[in-house]
Design a protein around this motif. Sequence first.
Motif, short mmCIF file in Angstrom:
data_model
loop_
_atom_site.label_atom_id
_atom_site.label_comp_id
_atom_site.label_asym_id
_atom_site.label_seq_id
_atom_site.Cartn_x
_atom_site.Cartn_y
_atom_site.Cartn_z
N ILE A 66 7.80 -1.77 -0.04
CA ILE A 66 6.66 -0.86 0.02
C ILE A 66 5.52 -1.56 -0.71
N PRO A 67 4.29 -1.46 -0.22
CA PRO A 67 3.19 -2.16 -0.89
C PRO A 67 3.02 -1.65 -2.33
N PRO A 68 2.84 -2.56 -3.29
CA PRO A 68 2.65 -2.12 -4.68
C PRO A 68 1.28 -1.48 -4.92
N LEU A 69 0.31 -1.77 -4.06
CA LEU A 69 -1.03 -1.21 -4.17
C LEU A 69 -1.46 -0.75 -2.78
N VAL A 70 -1.75 0.55 -2.64
CA VAL A 70 -2.22 1.07 -1.36
C VAL A 70 -3.56 1.74 -1.55
N ARG A 124 6.87 5.65 7.63
CA ARG A 124 5.63 5.77 6.86
C ARG A 124 5.72 7.05 6.07
N VAL A 125 5.21 7.01 4.85
CA VAL A 125 5.27 8.17 3.97
C VAL A 125 3.89 8.50 3.43
N ARG A 126 3.75 9.73 2.95
CA ARG A 126 2.52 10.15 2.27
C ARG A 126 2.79 10.17 0.79
N LEU A 127 1.86 9.64 0.02
CA LEU A 127 2.02 9.62 -1.43
C LEU A 127 0.85 10.36 -2.08
N ALA A 128 1.19 11.32 -2.91
CA ALA A 128 0.18 12.17 -3.53
C ALA A 128 -0.61 11.45 -4.62
N ASP A 129 -0.02 10.43 -5.21
CA ASP A 129 -0.66 9.76 -6.33
C ASP A 129 0.12 8.48 -6.62
N SER A 130 -0.35 7.70 -7.57
CA SER A 130 0.42 6.54 -8.01
C SER A 130 1.73 7.04 -8.61
N GLN A 131 2.83 6.42 -8.22
CA GLN A 131 4.13 6.95 -8.64
C GLN A 131 5.26 5.97 -8.40
N THR A 148 14.14 0.90 -7.36
CA THR A 148 12.89 1.64 -7.50
C THR A 148 11.71 0.69 -7.31
N ALA A 149 10.58 1.28 -7.00
CA ALA A 149 9.33 0.52 -6.87
C ALA A 149 8.19 1.40 -7.37
N ASP A 150 7.28 0.79 -8.08
CA ASP A 150 6.08 1.48 -8.51
C ASP A 150 4.97 1.20 -7.51
N VAL A 151 4.27 2.27 -7.10
CA VAL A 151 3.20 2.14 -6.13
C VAL A 151 1.93 2.73 -6.74
N VAL A 152 0.85 1.96 -6.71
CA VAL A 152 -0.45 2.42 -7.18
C VAL A 152 -1.25 2.86 -5.96
N VAL A 153 -1.71 4.11 -5.96
CA VAL A 153 -2.46 4.69 -4.85
C VAL A 153 -3.89 4.93 -5.32
N THR A 154 -4.86 4.35 -4.62
CA THR A 154 -6.26 4.53 -5.03
C THR A 154 -6.87 5.81 -4.45
#
Length: 163
Positions: A66-70, A124-131, A148-154
Motif C-alpha cells: 500500500i502506498p506509504p503516502l497518498v 482499493r480502499v477508502r482511508l479517513a485519515d493517516s493511519q 502492518t503498514a503506516d499510511v499518510v493521507v493528505t
Amino acid sequence: MRGMQGPPTSSRRRFLGLAGSTAVIGALPVAITVRPVEATPEMMATAIRAVTGGANVQTGKVKLDIPPLVENGNSVPMTVSVTSPMTPTDYVKSIHVFNEKNPQPNMGNFYLNPRTGRPQISTRVRLADSQKITAIAKLSDGSFWSTTADVVVTLAACTEEVI
C-alpha cells in the motif's frame, strides 16, 4: 358511456393523492449526515480479536503493498499476499484487513481455499485519515500471521457531511 372499466374518479383520486404526497415529501429539506470518524485503535483491536478469537497473531508470512503516502484517501490501491504453498493440507483460509481510524475497523474479509491458486487479494480502499493498516491471514493449521503498514493521507476520505 363508461364501458367495462371501473369509475375513473377512483383512479384519478388515488393518482392525485399519491402525486400530492410525493410533492410534499419532495419539498421537505433533506439533511444527510455521514457518520463522523470516531474509530480508535482500541476498536481495531476489538475487531481483530473478533476475527482471531483471541488467538496469538504472529508477524511474518504476510506482505501488504500500500502506498506509504497518498494524496487522496478516497481510492487507495492495496494488495495483500501471503507466503503459502496452497496445497490441500497447507493453504491460506482467509485474509482480513483492518484499519484504526475509519468508521468501520474491519475493511475486508477474503476467503480462500487450496484451489485459489495464488494467496493474494488486490482492491482499493477508502482511508479517513493517516493511519495504520493491518492485514491478517489465517492458515489451514489455525495459525494467524500479520503485517502492518503506516499510511499518510493528505486529503482524508469518509468524513464528508452533506446538508
